[in-house]
Enzyme design. Structure first.
Site, PDB file in Angstrom:
ATOM      1  N   ASP A  65      12.286  46.998 -75.464  1.00 41.60           N
ATOM      2  CA  ASP A  65      12.702  46.108 -74.379  1.00 41.60           C
ATOM      3  C   ASP A  65      14.088  45.513 -74.594  1.00 41.60           C
ATOM      4  O   ASP A  65      14.543  44.681 -73.804  1.00 41.60           O
ATOM      5  CB  ASP A  65      11.673  44.974 -74.203  1.00 41.60           C
ATOM      6  CG  ASP A  65      10.513  45.379 -73.281  1.00 41.60           C
ATOM      7  OD1 ASP A  65      10.720  46.298 -72.454  1.00 41.60           O
ATOM      8  OD2 ASP A  65       9.429  44.778 -73.389  1.00 41.60           O
ATOM      9  N   HIS A 168       9.442  35.818 -65.155  1.00 42.75           N
ATOM     10  CA  HIS A 168      10.758  35.289 -65.533  1.00 42.75           C
ATOM     11  C   HIS A 168      11.431  34.763 -64.265  1.00 42.75           C
ATOM     12  O   HIS A 168      11.288  35.360 -63.194  1.00 42.75           O
ATOM     13  CB  HIS A 168      11.669  36.398 -66.090  1.00 42.75           C
ATOM     14  CG  HIS A 168      11.473  36.702 -67.545  1.00 42.75           C
ATOM     15  ND1 HIS A 168      11.565  37.981 -68.037  1.00 42.75           N
ATOM     16  CD2 HIS A 168      11.222  35.901 -68.607  1.00 42.75           C
ATOM     17  CE1 HIS A 168      11.375  37.955 -69.357  1.00 42.75           C
ATOM     18  NE2 HIS A 168      11.165  36.705 -69.718  1.00 42.75           N
ATOM     19  N   CYS A 264      17.891  41.940 -65.127  1.00 42.82           N
ATOM     20  CA  CYS A 264      17.305  41.924 -66.474  1.00 42.82           C
ATOM     21  C   CYS A 264      18.109  42.769 -67.453  1.00 42.82           C
ATOM     22  O   CYS A 264      18.117  42.519 -68.650  1.00 42.82           O
ATOM     23  CB  CYS A 264      15.895  42.503 -66.466  1.00 42.82           C
ATOM     24  SG  CYS A 264      14.753  41.671 -65.391  1.00 42.82           S
ATOM     25  N   ASP A 603     -28.682   0.161 -32.675  1.00 47.27           N
ATOM     26  CA  ASP A 603     -29.357  -0.410 -31.505  1.00 47.27           C
ATOM     27  C   ASP A 603     -29.739  -1.837 -31.860  1.00 47.27           C
ATOM     28  O   ASP A 603     -30.113  -2.131 -32.984  1.00 47.27           O
ATOM     29  CB  ASP A 603     -30.641   0.375 -31.194  1.00 47.27           C
ATOM     30  CG  ASP A 603     -30.332   1.750 -30.635  1.00 47.27           C
ATOM     31  OD1 ASP A 603     -29.313   1.873 -29.919  1.00 47.27           O
ATOM     32  OD2 ASP A 603     -31.084   2.693 -30.939  1.00 47.27           O
ATOM     33  N   HIS A 638     -24.474   4.310 -47.126  1.00 54.94           N
ATOM     34  CA  HIS A 638     -24.653   3.104 -47.924  1.00 54.94           C
ATOM     35  C   HIS A 638     -24.538   3.397 -49.409  1.00 54.94           C
ATOM     36  O   HIS A 638     -24.073   2.573 -50.177  1.00 54.94           O
ATOM     37  CB  HIS A 638     -25.993   2.445 -47.586  1.00 54.94           C
ATOM     38  CG  HIS A 638     -26.109   2.128 -46.122  1.00 54.94           C
ATOM     39  ND1 HIS A 638     -26.842   2.895 -45.256  1.00 54.94           N
ATOM     40  CD2 HIS A 638     -25.513   1.173 -45.372  1.00 54.94           C
ATOM     41  CE1 HIS A 638     -26.713   2.414 -44.032  1.00 54.94           C
ATOM     42  NE2 HIS A 638     -25.903   1.375 -44.074  1.00 54.94           N
ATOM     43  N   ASP A 656     -31.594  13.055 -52.395  1.00 58.55           N
ATOM     44  CA  ASP A 656     -31.292  13.476 -51.028  1.00 58.55           C
ATOM     45  C   ASP A 656     -31.688  14.939 -50.892  1.00 58.55           C
ATOM     46  O   ASP A 656     -31.600  15.699 -51.853  1.00 58.55           O
ATOM     47  CB  ASP A 656     -29.801  13.294 -50.724  1.00 58.55           C
ATOM     48  CG  ASP A 656     -29.548  13.112 -49.229  1.00 58.55           C
ATOM     49  OD1 ASP A 656     -29.122  12.017 -48.830  1.00 58.55           O
ATOM     50  OD2 ASP A 656     -29.777  14.084 -48.461  1.00 58.55           O
TER      51      ASP A 656
END
Ligand code: ARG
Length: 701
Positions: A65, A168, A264, A603, A638, A656
Site C-alpha cells: 500500500d 479516509h 490517495c 365526565d 398517571h 399492564d
C-alpha cells in the site's frame, strides 16, 4: 505547467491487494493486475507531470500500500507530521516515509504511540490555506488533532466519518481552488455536516451523489482549475465546469480494489504557509472517573458508546478490574470532543451514568440567577431520578427533593448551603440555578450481581415461561408487600379503570382493607367505575358477573357521578351509606388518602377530582413522599406522571397488558423497577392469593 506545485508519488512495483483493511479490499485479495496497475499509475503520473512537479519515493517490497503516498504524513511548509498507521499491515511504511521526509529537509513530528493518524489521507488543507480539515472515526483518532494544530500552527476542523466505505477523509472530501468543496455529505455525521455548511457557503459546495462517490470522484487531485480523478458522471462534470473547473478522467480501477484512487496516490509536499492564520482548535478533553460494577452492569460499555455516539472519542487511562464478584471496578477515561457544545452534551450524559469529572478542572458548580419567575437560565442542568450532589466552595452537598426533569436551586441559608430540585414553574425570580455540567455528580447505587439476583425482584431475564414468570414475580411482590406492611412502611397504588373492567376491584379493595396500601392515585375514571360497580354491579355499563352489557348501562356512570355530586364528596357519600363497598369505600373506611387527577375527557367530574392540574401534581407529589413501593396498575398516564416525581430507590412495579407501557415505565435504568406484562385483574387475584398463602402458610389454598 504550474511549477510551484510539488507532488510525491510511489511507483506500484510492489503493489497488490494482499490483505483486507477496508471494505473495498474485501473479495479483491490478489485480484488486481500488476500490469494494468502499472499502466494506470503511469497514466496518472504523466497527467500530473503536465500540471506539477512529481517526485518519487522508492517503493519497498512487502509494503504493497506504499503507493498511497497520501498516507505518508501531512506536510505544511517545512513541517511534516509522520503517519501512525492504524493497521499493523501498513505500519512498516512509516520508517521509509520518515527517511524521505528527513532527507528532503522536513522537520518530522511523530505522534505518541497508539495514537493513529493517517496523514494527508485524513487531513486536507483548505485550498486557500485558511484551516485544516481533519477526519476521524476510522483510521485517525480525534486526539491526534490537537497535535496537528500545535505543530502546524493552524486551525483544525474535525469531521467525523461514519460510513466505512469512506474511511479516509480524502475518499469523500476534496477542497478545490477558490474555496470550493467537492464532497459526499452522506459520509459524515450531522454535526460535521453542520460544520462544513458553516464554513463553506452553499454556492461553493459541490455535494455529489453516492454513484459518483463510489467511483472515488472526491478522491481527486486539484491543481489550479483542473481536477484529476478516476471517473465522473456527466452531471458532475457539468457541475464542475459550471464552477470553472475542468475534469481530467484517468482510470484507476486497479487501485479502487485497494480502496484508493488519484488523490490517495499523491502527497502534496509544498503546501504554502499563510502568515496570518494560526492554531485555534476547539477540541476539548476531560478526564472522568467511573466506579462500580462497570462490567457486570454494563456501565463501561454504555459510557464509551455514549462518547462515540455523540461524536467524541476516548482513551481509557487506567482500569482496575474488581477481582471478586463483589468488588467494584474503577476506571479513568479521557474523553475528547470536537467542540465545547458536544463536550457538554457528552459530560451531561456521563454524569447521569454516575461518572465524576476527575481532572484538576473539577470545580464548583456554576449557577445563574433566574431573571424571570418560572423560567430557568437557558443552560440549566436537568435533573434525574438519582441522588445528586453539587460542589460549592470545594465541598459536596446532597440535593434535596430529588426528582427528574427539575432544576437545582442553590441557596445560602443560616444553616449553610442548601440545594434542592425545583420544577421550572416553581422557580422564583433571582433563584440561583445550576447551569452546565461542572461540579455535579450523581450517586448511582452500584448494583452487584448477587443483589440483583435476590433482593431486588428483577425477573426479566429469568428463563421461565411467561405464566410462570408472572407467578414468580407475584410471589416476590407479595413477600415484599408483607415486609413493608409489617415494618410500617408505605405502598402507593396508581390505578386505572381497567382494574375495575378486568375484575380486579375486589382484590384491590382487599389489599386496602388488609393494610397493604397507604395511598391511592388515579383519575376520575377509576373512582367512577369503582363506585358504579359498587352501586349497580356494572363497569361502564357491563354486568360484572355476566360479562354482558346491561340495557341503558352506558348511562350508569353518569348516574353515579350525579349521586356523588349530590352528596358533595366520595367520603360523604360513603358516610351516608350510599357507597357500600369497593376501592373508594375501603379508602374512606381505612383512612387511606387518595388523589384523583382530572383530565380533558372526564365526565362529571366527581367532586373529588382535582381539575387544577398543577394542584393535582402537587397533591400527587405529597402523597408519594416517603413511599417504599409503588404499584402501577394499568394507567400509563398517571404512572408516567408518578415516575417523573419519584426519585431512584423507590421500588416500582408496573403491570399492564401492553408491553410498550411496561417497558417505558420499568426502563428507568434503575434496578428497583420491574415490569409485568399481564392482565391486571389476573395479577391482583394472584397477588391476593399469594398474600393469603403468606399469612397462613399451613393452609393449602
Ligand atoms: N489500502 C489502503 C488502506 O486501506 C488504501 C489507502 C487509500 N489512501 C487514501 N488516502 N484514501 O489503507
Amino acid at each position: 505547467m504550474t511549477d510551484s506545485i510539488r507532488i510525491l508519488m510511489c511507483a506500484p512495483d510492489h503493489y497488490d491487494v494482499d490483505y483486507v483493511i477496508n471494505p473495498w479490499m474485501e473479495g479483491n485479495v490478489h485480484k488486481s493486475s500488476r500490469d494494468r496497475a502499472v499502466e494506470q499509475w503511469t497514466k496518472l503520473y504523466q497527467v500530473l507531470k503536465d500540471l506539477a512537479v512529481v517526485e518519487l519515493v522508492e517503493p519497498q517490497k512487502g509494503w504493497p500500500d506504499m503507493v498511497f503516498t497520501a498516507n505518508a504524513g501531512l506536510i505544511l511548509g517545512d513541517q511534516a507530521v509522520l503517519s501512525r498507521f492504524y493497521h499493523p499491515e501498513r505500519q512498516g511504511e512509516e520508517p521509509h516515509f520518515k527517511k524521505w521526509f528527513e532527507q528532503n529537509g522536513f522537520t518530522v513530528h511523530e505522534l505518541p504511540e497508539d495514537l493513529p493518524f493517517e496523514g494527508a489521507g485524513d487531513a486536507l488543507l483548505d485550498r486557500e490555506g485558511r484551516w485544516l480539515w481533519a477526519g476521524y472515526g476510522f483510521r485517525s483518532e480525534l486526539d491526534s488533532h490537537p497535535y496537528l494544530a500545535q505543530w502546524l500552527d493552524i486551525e483544525v476542523l474535525s469531521l467525523r466519518l461514519i460510513d466505512d466505505r469512506f474511511y479516509h477523509l480524502d475518499t469523500c472530501f476534496c477542497p478545490l481552488s477558490g474555496g470550493y468543496l467537492l464532497y459526499y455529505p452522506g459520509a459524515f455525521d450531522s454535526y460535521s455536516n453542520h460544520i462544513i455548511e458553516k464554513r463553506v457557503p452553499a454556492e461553493k459546495r459541490i455535494a455529489i451523489a453516492e454513484a459518483d462517490a463510489v467511483n472515488f470522484a472526491c478522491n481527486s487531485v486539484n491543481v489550479g482549475q483542473t481536477v484529476v480523478m478516476n471517473k465522473a458522471s456527466d452531471s458532475l462534470k457539468l457541475q464542475l465546469r459550471d464552477k470553472g473547473f475542468s475534469v481530467k478522467e484517468t482510470p484507476l480501477t486497479e487501485f479502487l480494489k485497494a480502496g484508493g484512487a488519484a488523490k490517495c496516490l499523491t502527497l502534496r509536499i509544498n503546501e504554502p504557509v499563510l502568515e496570518d492564520v494560526h492554531a485555534n482548535t476547539p477540541l476539548e478533553s476531560r478526564i472522568i472517573h467511573l466506579e462500580g460494577h462497570l462490567l457486570d452492569a454494563g456501565t463501561m460499555n454504555h459510557a464509551l458508546d455514549l462518547v462515540v455516539d455523540n461524536g467524541g472519542s476516548f482513551k481509557v487511562l487506567n482500569f482496575h478490574l474488581g477481582t471478586e464478584r463483589k468488588s467494584v471496578s474503577a476506571a479513568d477515561v479521557r474523553v475528547s470532543a470536537p467542540s465545547s457544545e458536544l463536550m457538554d452534551e457528552i459530560m451531561g450524559q456521563l454524569i447521569d451514568l454516575g461518572a465524576v469529572a476527575s481532572d484538576e478542572a473539577v470545580c464548583d458548580v456554576k449557577t445563574e440567577a433566574c431573571d424571570l419567575a418560572g423560567v430557568a437560565p437557558d443552560d440549566f442542568y436537568v435533573t434525574t431520578i438519582y441522588p445528586t450532589e453539587i460542589r460549592v466552595n470545594g465541598q459536596w452537598f446532597l440535593v434535596n427533593k430529588q426528582r427528574m426533569d427539575g432544576a437545582i436551586v442553590v441557596s445560602q441559608t443560616k444553616a449553610g448551603i442548601v440545594a434542592e430540585c425545583k420544577l421550572l414553574r416553581d422557580l422564583a425570580d433571582g433563584d440561583r440555578v445550576v447551569v452546565g455540567v461542572e461540579g455535579i455528580r450523581i450517586v448511582r447505587k452500584s448494583e452487584s450481581r448477587d443483589k440483583r439476583g435476590s433482593d431486588e425482584f428483577s425477573f426479566m431475564g429469568a428463563g421461565v415461561s411467561s405464566e410462570r414468570r408472572v407467578e414468580l414475580v407475584v410471589e416476590q411482590i407479595a413477600w415484599e408487600l408483607r415486609q413493608i406492611r409489617d415494618r410500617g412502611g408505605k405502598v402507593v397504588v396508581t390505578a386505572g379503570p381497567v382494574v375495575i373492567h378486568t375484575g380486579g376491584g375486589q382484590h384491590l379493595s382487599r389489599l386496602i382493607r388488609d393494610g397493604y396500601i397507604q395511598g391511592l392515585l388515579g383519575g376520575n375514571a377509576i373512582a367512577v367505575h369503582d363506585i358504579e360497580q359498587a352501586l349497580m354491579g356494572t363497569s361502564l355499563g357491563v354486568d360484572m358477573q355476566k360479562g354482558i352489557p346491561v340495557r341503558g348501562g352506558h348511562r350508569h356512570h353518569l348516574k353515579v357521578i350525579n349521586t356523588v355530586r349530590r352528596h358533595g364528596s366520595i367520603s360523604e357519600a360513603v358516610a351516608a351509606g350510599i357507597i357500600p363497598q369497593g376501592i373508594m369505600y375501603e379508602c374512606v373506611h381505612n383512612d387511606v388518602p387518595f388523589v384523583l387527577a382530572g383530565s380533558i375527557r372526564d365526565d362529571g367530574p366527581l367532586p373529588d377530582t382535582q381539575m387544577d392540574l398543577i394542584r393535582a401534581q402537587e397533591e400527587y407529589a405529597e402523597l408519594i413522599a416517603g413511599t417504599d413501593m409503588i404499584l402501577m396498575l394499568s394507567t400509563m398516564l398517571h404512572s408516567i406522571g408518578v415516575g417523573n416525581m419519584t426519585p431512584a430507590g423507590v421500588k416500582m412495579v408496573c403491570v399492564d397488558i401492553n408491553p410498550a407501557v411496561v417497558t417505558k415505565l420499568s426502563d428507568r435504568g434503575s434496578v428497583e423497577s420491574v415490569g409485568v406484562v399481564t392482565d391486571v385483574g389476573l395479577f391482583l387475584s394472584l397477588l391476593v392469593k399469594q398474600l393469603e398463602r403468606l399469612t397462613s402458610p399451613y393452609e393449602v389454598v
